[in-house]
Design a protein around this motif. Structure first.
Motif, PDB file in Angstrom:
ATOM      1  N   VAL A  34       0.867  -1.181   0.000  1.00  0.00           N
ATOM      2  CA  VAL A  34       0.000   0.000   0.000  1.00  0.00           C
ATOM      3  C   VAL A  34       0.901   1.227   0.000  1.00  0.00           C
ATOM      4  O   VAL A  34       1.890   1.283   0.740  1.00  0.00           O
TER       5      VAL A  34
ATOM      6  N   ASN B 214     -10.349   6.838  -2.811  1.00  0.00           N
ATOM      7  CA  ASN B 214      -9.392   6.145  -1.931  1.00  0.00           C
ATOM      8  C   ASN B 214      -8.569   7.139  -1.122  1.00  0.00           C
ATOM      9  O   ASN B 214      -7.348   7.012  -0.985  1.00  0.00           O
TER      10      ASN B 214
ATOM     11  N   ILE C  10      -5.642  -1.734  -1.624  1.00  0.00           N
ATOM     12  CA  ILE C  10      -6.461  -0.930  -0.721  1.00  0.00           C
ATOM     13  C   ILE C  10      -7.674  -1.680  -0.190  1.00  0.00           C
ATOM     14  O   ILE C  10      -8.216  -1.330   0.858  1.00  0.00           O
TER      15      ILE C  10
END
Length: 115
Positions: free
Chosen positions: A2, A76, A28
């Motif tokens: 990530v 996100n 994610i």
């Protein structure tokens, strides 16, 4: 893996506002919660605010009522809206993502509250 990229820090006068952003990329869908920590010179890193995948939020006592954490799932991105800033809020702010196997950190963004 990530990746977390923070933005939005800077210099602001006491009583002012700033909004921090943290854009996440990579795996994610495995993120269970995200949050903001901060570390002032000579002090330990401390949790400021966190938000779960379901949207539940939590705050440290020192920022409750002044800071708001939120997320935009389509982008996100997690935000930290900081209002009524005080000199004691001065610190490097780090974005944090919690996954089942490990946690990830952003590079940090400096927030300085000074007149």
């Amino acid at each position: 893996q990530v990746q977390l990229v923070e933005s939005g820090g800077g210099l602001v006068q006491p009583g002012g506002s700033l909004r921090l952003s943290c854009a996440a990329s990579g795996i994610i869908f495995s993120i269970s919660s995200m949050g903001w920590y901060r570390q002032a010179p000579g002090k330990q890193r401390e949790l400021v605010a966190a938000i779960t995948r379901a949207g539940s939020t939590s705050y440290s006592g020192s920022v409750k009522g002044r800071f708001t954490i939120s997320r935009d799932n389509a982008k996100n991105t997690v935000y930290l809206q900081m209002n009524s800033l005080k000199s004691e809020d001065t610190a490097v702010y780090y974005c944090h993502a919690e996954l089942p196997a490990r946690a990830y950190w952003g590079q940090g963004t400096q927030v300085t509250v000074s007149s």
